[in-house]
Write an enzyme that holds these catalytic residues in place. Structure first.
Site, PDB file in Angstrom:
ATOM      1  N   SER A 146      62.897  68.476  63.249  1.00  0.00           N
ATOM      2  CA  SER A 146      62.773  69.734  63.097  1.00  0.00           C
ATOM      3  C   SER A 146      61.650  70.306  62.126  1.00  0.00           C
ATOM      4  O   SER A 146      60.560  69.422  61.859  1.00  0.00           O
ATOM      5  CB  SER A 146      64.059  70.417  62.739  1.00  0.00           C
ATOM      6  OG  SER A 146      64.162  71.904  63.441  1.00  0.00           O
ATOM      7  N   ASP A 302      66.781  69.519  74.187  1.00  0.00           N
ATOM      8  CA  ASP A 302      65.993  70.430  73.420  1.00  0.00           C
ATOM      9  C   ASP A 302      65.425  71.740  74.092  1.00  0.00           C
ATOM     10  O   ASP A 302      64.490  71.404  74.581  1.00  0.00           O
ATOM     11  CB  ASP A 302      65.251  69.737  72.380  1.00  0.00           C
ATOM     12  CG  ASP A 302      64.748  70.477  71.075  1.00  0.00           C
ATOM     13  OD1 ASP A 302      65.025  71.621  71.092  1.00  0.00           O
ATOM     14  OD2 ASP A 302      64.608  69.682  70.263  1.00  0.00           O
ATOM     15  N   HIS A 331      68.904  70.832  70.635  1.00  0.00           N
ATOM     16  CA  HIS A 331      68.010  70.427  69.440  1.00  0.00           C
ATOM     17  C   HIS A 331      68.873  69.683  68.282  1.00  0.00           C
ATOM     18  O   HIS A 331      68.106  68.709  67.766  1.00  0.00           O
ATOM     19  CB  HIS A 331      67.455  71.520  68.650  1.00  0.00           C
ATOM     20  CG  HIS A 331      66.589  71.264  67.813  1.00  0.00           C
ATOM     21  ND1 HIS A 331      65.370  70.856  67.744  1.00  0.00           N
ATOM     22  CD2 HIS A 331      66.803  71.739  66.342  1.00  0.00           C
ATOM     23  CE1 HIS A 331      64.761  70.794  66.597  1.00  0.00           C
ATOM     24  NE2 HIS A 331      65.517  71.197  65.560  1.00  0.00           N
TER      25      HIS A 331
END
Length: 356
Positions: A146, A302, A331
Site C-alpha cells: 500500500s 483487492d 487489500h
C-alpha cells in the site's frame, strides 16, 4: 491530542534519528529540522549487507513486529538471527516522526494544517538519511504494501544504487483516479466535522466523528464484497445493529483513539501525488530503468489497487516477477495471510542468494 499522548502506543524500543539541518521538500520549502522514529531487529553484520527495510502503510508505524507480526521469526521473512530489519515511521505521520503534531521550531507551535505538502519521495529521502546514519550503503531488500509499496517503488527510482531488491505489494506505479476519489471523500468527511475548524482544532478535541467516518469509508475498500458477506452477512445484534454496522463503528472508534486528522489528510495527499513518471522522462521510462530484482505481489480480491495495476508494473519493470495472493480478504490480505506472504518473501530472498 498532542504527539506526547501517542507515546503509550509507541513501543519502548523505538529510537529517534534527529537532523538539525534543513530538510528540502520536493514540492518546495523545507522542514527546519527532522525527526524520524524507527525500530530495528537483529544485528547489522560487519559488511552491512543484511539490511531489510520495511515500509509501513497509511496508519502504520515503526512497530512492524506488531502490525506484521507473522512476518517475524526464525525461518520467516524477517529473521532476526540473520537479518538486520529496520522500519521507520514516515515523515508526516504521528508516531514519533516530524509531522502535523510536531512543534514547528520557527514558531514554537504545532504545525497543524500548516505542515508543508510532502510526497512519497520526501519520505524515501528521509529514510535514506536514517540509513546513512548507520553507514548503510546497500539494502538487501526493500519491502512494503500500500503506502509502503509506494515507498518501495520510489526507492527503486530514486536510489537504485542502494536498493538491492524490491518487493512491493498491493500497489500501483501511479495513484489512480479511483484512489484519489476515495481519499478526497474521506478528507471531506473529516472537514465536515464541526470540530475540524480548518485543521486548527484543539489536539485534545480533534474531529472524531469525521475521522471515524473517513476510516469507515476506507475499510470498505480495504476488504471486499465476499469478505463482508461471509463474515457478517445480514446478521444483527441484540441492539438491532447489523454486524457490518457494528464492525464499521468499531473500526472508526479504534482509529480515532490512535491517529490524528491532520496526519490523515497529510498522508493521503502524499499518496495522491504518487506517480513514478512525475518529473521524469516518462512513466514507462522510469519503471523501465529498474535493474534490481523485483518481485511484485498482487492480491486477487483487492478492489483498491486491482491486479491489472500490478500486471502493468510487471510488464514495465524488466525481469520482474508477478505473484498472486488468492485470498478473499481484499487489500488487507497482506496483513492477514502473513504465512503465505512470508513464504513468498523467503523464496525471493533465497533466489537473491542464488543469483548473487
Amino acid at each position: 491530542m498532542t504527539q506526547m499522548e501517542y507515546i503509550p502506543i509507541i513501543s519502548d524500543s523505538t529510537s529517534s534519528f534527529k537532523s538539525y539541518d534543513p530538510f528540502p521538500l520536493e514540492l518546495g520549502g523545507e522542514l527546519p529540522e527532522l525527526k524520524i522514529a524507527y525500530r530495528t531487529w537483529g544485528t547489522l553484520n560487519a559488511q552491512k549487507s543484511n539490511v531489510i527495510l520495511v515500509c509501513h502503510a497509511l496508519t502504520g508505524n515503526a512497530d512492524a513486529d506488531s502490525w506484521w507480526r507473522g512476518m517475524f521469526g526464525e525461518g520467516k521473512a524477517f529473521d532476526e538471527t540473520k537479518d538486520f530489519i529496520i522500519c521507520s515511521n514516515v515523515i508526516g505521520s504521528c508516531y514519533g516522526s516530524t509531522g502535523p503534531l510536531s512543534l514547528n521550531p520557527k514558531s514554537g507551535k504545532r504545525y497543524g494544517p500548516d505542515f508543508p505538502r510532502i510526497t512519497i519521495r520526501d519520505m524515501v529521502a528521509a529514510q535514506r538519511l536514517l540509513l546513512q546514519s548507520f553507514g548503510i550503503e546497500k539494502i538487501k531488500l526493500v519491502i512494503g504494501a500500500s503506502l509502503g509499496g509506494m515507498q518501495v517503488l520510489e526507492w527503486g527510482a530514486m536510489y537504485p544504487e542502494m536498493a538491492g531488491a524490491l518487493m512491493p505489494m498491493g500497489i500501483s506505479g501511479r495513484h489512480s483516479a479511483w484512489c484519489i476519489a476515495q481519499s478526497e471523500a474521506q478528507r471531506q468527511a473529516i472537514a465536515a466535522d464541526a470540530e475540524w475548524q480548518g485543521g486548527w482544532y484543539d489536539p485534545a478535541q480533534q474531529p472524531r466523528k469525521g475521522l471515524a467516518a473517513a476510516r469507515m469509508m476506507a475499510m470498505c475498500t480495504y476488504r471486499c464484497f465476499e469478505n463482508y458477506e461471509e463474515r457478517f452477512g445480514r446478521e444483527q445484534r441484540e441492539d438491532g445493529l447489523f454486524e457490518a454496522e457494528s464492525y464499521m463503528r468499531h473500526q472508526g472508534d479504534k482509529l480515532v483513539g490512535r491517529f490524528d486528522a491532520n496526519t490523515y489528510i497529510t498522508l493521503t495527499r502524499a499518496m495522491d501525488m504518487h506517480d513514478l513518471g512525475r518529473g521524469r522522462e516518462s512513466y514507462e521510462a522510469a519503471l523501465g530503468a529498474f535493474t534490481m530484482p523485483v518481485e511484485i505481489l498482487s492480491i486477487d480480491s483487492d478492489i483498491l489497487y486491482p491486479k491489472q495495476e500490478q500486471e502493468e508494473l510487471a510488464r514495465l519493470i524488466p525481469g520482474s516477477r508477478l505473484l498472486f495472493l488468492d485470498e478473499p480478504y481484499g487489500h488487507d490480505a497482506f496483513l492477514i495471510d502473513t504465512d503465505t506472504v512470508s513464504r513468498m518473501a523467503c523464496e525471493f530472498k533465497r533466489q537473491l542468494i542464488v543469483d548473487n
